[in-house]
Design a protein around this motif. Structure first.
Motif, mmCIF file in Angstrom:
data_model
loop_
_atom_site.group_PDB
_atom_site.id
_atom_site.type_symbol
_atom_site.label_atom_id
_atom_site.label_comp_id
_atom_site.label_asym_id
_atom_site.label_seq_id
_atom_site.Cartn_x
_atom_site.Cartn_y
_atom_site.Cartn_z
ATOM 1 N N TRP A 64 51.168 38.618 -6.277
ATOM 2 C CA TRP A 64 50.348 38.455 -5.109
ATOM 3 C C TRP A 64 48.831 37.646 -5.430
ATOM 4 N N ILE A 65 48.343 38.063 -6.455
ATOM 5 C CA ILE A 65 47.214 37.125 -6.980
ATOM 6 C C ILE A 65 47.711 35.704 -7.271
ATOM 7 N N GLY A 66 48.733 35.480 -7.881
ATOM 8 C CA GLY A 66 49.087 34.008 -8.005
ATOM 9 C C GLY A 66 49.194 33.416 -6.396
ATOM 10 N N SER A 67 49.891 34.208 -5.817
ATOM 11 C CA SER A 67 50.141 33.861 -4.324
ATOM 12 C C SER A 67 48.907 33.589 -3.408
ATOM 13 N N LEU A 68 47.973 34.425 -3.563
ATOM 14 C CA LEU A 68 46.643 34.307 -2.943
ATOM 15 C C LEU A 68 46.128 32.972 -3.403
ATOM 16 N N LEU A 69 45.972 32.856 -4.767
ATOM 17 C CA LEU A 69 45.319 31.532 -5.395
ATOM 18 C C LEU A 69 46.016 30.208 -4.983
ATOM 19 N N LEU A 70 47.416 30.272 -4.819
ATOM 20 C CA LEU A 70 48.179 29.071 -4.361
ATOM 21 C C LEU A 70 47.884 28.828 -3.100
ATOM 22 N N ASN A 71 47.929 29.891 -2.164
ATOM 23 C CA ASN A 71 47.619 29.694 -0.568
ATOM 24 C C ASN A 71 46.154 29.280 -0.353
ATOM 25 N N THR A 72 45.261 30.042 -1.056
ATOM 26 C CA THR A 72 43.789 29.621 -0.805
ATOM 27 C C THR A 72 43.411 28.276 -1.315
ATOM 28 N N TYR A 73 44.103 27.846 -2.538
ATOM 29 C CA TYR A 73 43.523 26.497 -2.862
ATOM 30 C C TYR A 73 44.415 25.458 -2.451
ATOM 31 N N GLY A 74 45.542 25.868 -1.941
ATOM 32 C CA GLY A 74 46.536 24.918 -1.540
ATOM 33 C C GLY A 74 46.158 24.607 -0.096
ATOM 34 N N THR A 75 45.663 25.581 0.682
ATOM 35 C CA THR A 75 45.246 25.422 1.872
ATOM 36 C C THR A 75 44.024 24.562 2.056
ATOM 37 N N ASN A 103 41.482 22.323 14.372
ATOM 38 C CA ASN A 103 42.318 23.611 14.259
ATOM 39 C C ASN A 103 43.816 23.219 13.976
ATOM 40 N N LEU A 104 44.031 21.893 14.625
ATOM 41 C CA LEU A 104 45.720 21.585 14.278
ATOM 42 C C LEU A 104 45.926 21.179 12.887
ATOM 43 N N ARG A 105 44.983 20.601 12.538
ATOM 44 C CA ARG A 105 44.978 20.044 11.112
ATOM 45 C C ARG A 105 45.019 21.207 9.894
ATOM 46 N N PHE A 106 44.120 22.385 10.386
ATOM 47 C CA PHE A 106 44.240 23.534 9.659
ATOM 48 C C PHE A 106 45.851 24.323 9.607
ATOM 49 N N THR A 107 45.996 24.314 10.981
ATOM 50 C CA THR A 107 47.278 24.950 10.983
ATOM 51 C C THR A 107 48.323 24.471 10.454
ATOM 52 N N ALA A 149 39.818 34.167 11.610
ATOM 53 C CA ALA A 149 39.019 33.748 10.713
ATOM 54 C C ALA A 149 38.510 32.407 10.865
ATOM 55 N N PHE A 150 39.113 31.584 10.931
ATOM 56 C CA PHE A 150 38.794 29.948 10.825
ATOM 57 C C PHE A 150 38.267 29.594 12.169
ATOM 58 N N ALA A 151 39.217 29.958 13.361
ATOM 59 C CA ALA A 151 38.750 29.430 14.799
ATOM 60 C C ALA A 151 37.828 30.207 15.468
ATOM 61 N N TRP A 152 37.642 31.455 15.332
ATOM 62 C CA TRP A 152 36.745 32.176 15.984
ATOM 63 C C TRP A 152 35.573 32.795 15.303
ATOM 64 N N MET A 153 35.717 33.110 13.855
ATOM 65 C CA MET A 153 34.601 33.763 13.017
ATOM 66 C C MET A 153 34.081 32.646 12.232
ATOM 67 N N CYS A 176 35.004 30.912 9.714
ATOM 68 C CA CYS A 176 34.967 30.955 8.191
ATOM 69 C C CYS A 176 35.645 29.627 7.723
ATOM 70 N N GLY A 177 35.449 29.282 6.436
ATOM 71 C CA GLY A 177 35.874 27.993 6.025
ATOM 72 C C GLY A 177 37.464 28.188 5.865
ATOM 73 N N SER A 178 38.124 26.993 5.689
ATOM 74 C CA SER A 178 39.688 27.176 5.416
ATOM 75 C C SER A 178 40.064 28.038 4.138
ATOM 76 N N GLY A 179 39.250 28.034 3.021
ATOM 77 C CA GLY A 179 39.891 28.725 2.125
ATOM 78 C C GLY A 179 39.655 30.243 2.122
ATOM 79 N N THR A 180 38.511 30.642 2.740
ATOM 80 C CA THR A 180 38.365 32.140 2.946
ATOM 81 C C THR A 180 39.140 32.591 4.095
ATOM 82 N N ALA A 181 39.496 31.690 5.082
ATOM 83 C CA ALA A 181 40.239 32.057 6.017
ATOM 84 C C ALA A 181 41.836 32.503 5.657
ATOM 85 N N ALA A 182 42.283 31.342 4.647
ATOM 86 C CA ALA A 182 43.656 31.667 4.123
ATOM 87 C C ALA A 182 43.710 32.941 3.210
#
Length: 167
Positions: free
Chosen positions: A87-98, A119-123, A37-41, A43-49
């Motif tokens: 999972w909602i908590g995990s999704l929020l933590l992963n999305t906003y943390g990333t 891309n490496l910074r995002f990874t 999603a991030f590299a090929w599509m 998407c922003g980093s939050g959306t990709a996460a």
């Protein structure tokens, strides 16, 4: 230590190995979707996460329910509701943390100096946040809350029954 005690100890702690395997499988699904999603599509980093977390979450719940924790004693609807809450908590933590860590890394003059790619910074950000959330949020709550009978189960069943009754 006797053979019986060693066997008992291993059986009591085998869930850790199963959780690690399940986490690895889920992470492969999560990261594959996130990176695509991030590299090929584009998407922003939050959306990709977020997209990766959805795919990984569905995979994780299914494998953990059947294999890792064998959610005996807690009805499937209760497991589903509790999993979704965690999972909602995990999704929020992963999305906003990333998103936060990626932004920090993208604005880093030190990483600019060493010409570290976007891309490496995002990874690096994605892996760092995912590991922290997995260890300190997901694993702990799945073990003690999601896949075990809790007092919340009766409330979840009552709400479910009241929603099913015709009015």
């Amino acid at each position: 230590m006797s053979t019986h005690r060693i066997k008992t100890y291993l059986l009591q702690h085998i869930w850790i190995l199963k959780a690690a395997v399940t986490s690895w499988i889920s992470a492969c699904v999560d990261f594959s979707i996130s990176f695509a999603a991030f590299a090929w599509m584009g998407c922003g980093s939050g959306t990709a996460a977020a997209l990766g977390a959805i795919g990984g979450g569905v995979t994780n719940c299914g494998v953990n329910y059947r294999w890792t924790f064998r959610a005996c004693g807690s009805p499937p609807p209760c497991v589903a509701v509790k999993y979704i809450l965690v999972w909602i908590g995990s999704l929020l933590l992963n999305t906003y943390g990333t998103e936060l860590l990626t932004r920090l890394m993208l604005s880093s003059q030190i990483l600019d100096y060493y010409e570290v790619s976007r891309n490496l910074r995002f990874t690096i950000a994605r892996l760092t946040v995912a590991l922290a959330v997995s260890l300190f949020w997901n694993l702990r709550l799945q073990r003690v809350f999601v896949f075990r009978p809790t007092r919340a189960d009766s409330l979840i069943l009552k709400i479910g029954n009241s929603l099913r009754r015709p009015r």
